[in-house]
Design a protein around this motif. Structure first.
Motif, PDB file in Angstrom:
ATOM      1  N   ASP A  52      25.296  -5.062 -19.078  1.00  0.00           N
ATOM      2  CA  ASP A  52      23.886  -4.860 -19.389  1.00  0.00           C
ATOM      3  C   ASP A  52      23.750  -4.308 -20.807  1.00  0.00           C
ATOM      4  OD1 ASP A  52      24.424  -2.099 -19.324  1.00  0.00           O
ATOM      5  OD2 ASP A  52      23.534  -1.815 -17.338  1.00  0.00           O
ATOM      6  N   GLU A  53      22.542  -3.988 -21.214  1.00  0.00           N
ATOM      7  CA  GLU A  53      22.307  -3.531 -22.583  1.00  0.00           C
ATOM      8  C   GLU A  53      22.914  -2.160 -22.850  1.00  0.00           C
ATOM      9  OE1 GLU A  53      18.122  -3.911 -23.049  1.00  0.00           O
ATOM     10  OE2 GLU A  53      18.195  -6.104 -23.253  1.00  0.00           O
ATOM     11  N   ARG A  66      17.407  -8.120 -12.805  1.00  0.00           N
ATOM     12  CA  ARG A  66      16.681  -6.967 -13.367  1.00  0.00           C
ATOM     13  C   ARG A  66      16.697  -7.009 -14.899  1.00  0.00           C
ATOM     14  NH1 ARG A  66      19.200  -4.231  -8.990  1.00  0.00           N
ATOM     15  NH2 ARG A  66      20.915  -3.591 -10.350  1.00  0.00           N
ATOM     16  N   GLN A  67      17.844  -7.352 -15.455  1.00  0.00           N
ATOM     17  CA  GLN A  67      17.935  -7.410 -16.916  1.00  0.00           C
ATOM     18  C   GLN A  67      17.019  -8.496 -17.476  1.00  0.00           C
ATOM     19  OE1 GLN A  67      21.414  -6.527 -19.540  1.00  0.00           O
ATOM     20  NE2 GLN A  67      21.641  -8.761 -19.472  1.00  0.00           N
ATOM     21  N   ALA A  69      14.315  -9.715 -15.972  1.00  0.00           N
ATOM     22  CA  ALA A  69      12.926  -9.333 -15.715  1.00  0.00           C
ATOM     23  C   ALA A  69      12.405  -8.377 -16.783  1.00  0.00           C
ATOM     24  CB  ALA A  69      12.809  -8.703 -14.328  1.00  0.00           C
ATOM     25  N   ALA A  70      13.291  -7.503 -17.285  1.00  0.00           N
ATOM     26  CA  ALA A  70      12.893  -6.570 -18.339  1.00  0.00           C
ATOM     27  C   ALA A  70      12.511  -7.306 -19.619  1.00  0.00           C
ATOM     28  CB  ALA A  70      14.017  -5.582 -18.615  1.00  0.00           C
ATOM     29  N   ARG A  71      12.953  -8.544 -19.737  1.00  0.00           N
ATOM     30  CA  ARG A  71      12.623  -9.374 -20.901  1.00  0.00           C
ATOM     31  C   ARG A  71      11.546 -10.400 -20.562  1.00  0.00           C
ATOM     32  NH1 ARG A  71      18.967 -10.853 -22.064  1.00  0.00           N
ATOM     33  NH2 ARG A  71      19.710  -8.720 -22.457  1.00  0.00           N
TER      34      ARG A  71
END
Length: 251
Positions: A52-53, A66-67, A69-71
């Motif tokens: 992840d980031e 989730r990662q 969706a955050a974008r």
């Protein structure tokens, strides 16, 4: 594997069309397979992710979702990549967005990853995709956008791994990736998780399936943990699993 509800009644058909050139169910020589193809125009959309980031493993499709969706994005296609060790950390070469996160592993060892020859699947946006022996890759000088190392190498130039036997009793859920010779189409194949008989196949059967699909180069990815998503509904929660790197296409 998860399909959008509108596609479920079609799965009995020999061929299933969906967006991005979609998915197929194939029965071949006693095995049942889910196939997802990536044509030349869609190659730039194919990605590989492990961390992840914050630099921590995504672990599974939920972490990847989730990662994204955050974008403001969601999964259209995803499947697990190569074999991993504790972490989860890929056992071998992992390149994501042009960055080498794990180096090529040419060591000897036990298990499928180390059943030599093992190999590398890679995608370079200029020269295209390929699958080659890991030692051959080490000499190639390639610097692809994405790559995963796994083992065993199923096929190289149409020749099957020497350890595979037609009468092997070792039938498991398996997934793999190959490159079609005539046009460089990337072909992801997973035996059918829902079929407890035809969805459990040998390495020999899986290799024969790739030859049937026109792929002379193919790499085994993993076994019983394997899973594949085709157009899941946005926001759905997936069964927890443990992967290292994951291939995906998102929008």
């Amino acid at each position: 594997m998860i399909f959008p509800l509108r596609l479920l009644p079609l799965l009995a058909c020999a061929f299933l069309t969906a967006s991005l050139h979609g998915a197929e169910m194939l029965d071949y020589e006693g095995g049942s397979y889910l196939i997802y193809r990536v044509d030349k125009d869609d190659r730039p959309r194919l990605q590989l992710a492990w961390l992840d980031e914050g630099g921590k493993p995504l672990h599974d499709f939920n972490g990847l979702s989730r990662q994204l969706a955050a974008r403001g994005r969601h999964i259209l296609f995803a499947t697990n990549a190569g074999i991993y060790e504790h972490g989860p950390r890929p056992c071998g070469l992992t390149i994501c967005v042009g960055q080498e996160l794990v180096p090529l592993n040419l060591k000897a060892g036990e298990g499928n990853f180390y059943l030599k020859p093992n190999g590398v699947f890679y995608l370079d946006d200029q020269t295209g995709p390929g699958v080659m022996d890991a030692e051959e890759y080490a000499r190639s000088g390639l610097r692809p956008r994405l790559a995963t190392q796994s083992g065993p190498l199923l096929l190289r130039r149409g020749v099957m791994h020497p350890a595979f036997r037609e009468n092997s009793p070792n039938k498991r859920l398996r997934n793999a990736v190959g490159v079609r010779k005539k046009d460089g189409q990337i072909v992801f194949v997973m035996s059918d998780r829902e079929d407890g008989v035809k969805g459990r196949v040998t390495f020999h059967q899986l290799s024969r399936c790739f030859l049937h699909l026109g792929c002379e180069d193919a790499l085994y990815l993993d076994g019983d943990i394997s899973s594949m998503l085709i157009q899941p509904e946005p926001g759905v929660r997936f069964t927890s699993n443990t992967f290292a790197a994951m291939f995906f296409i998102a929008e």
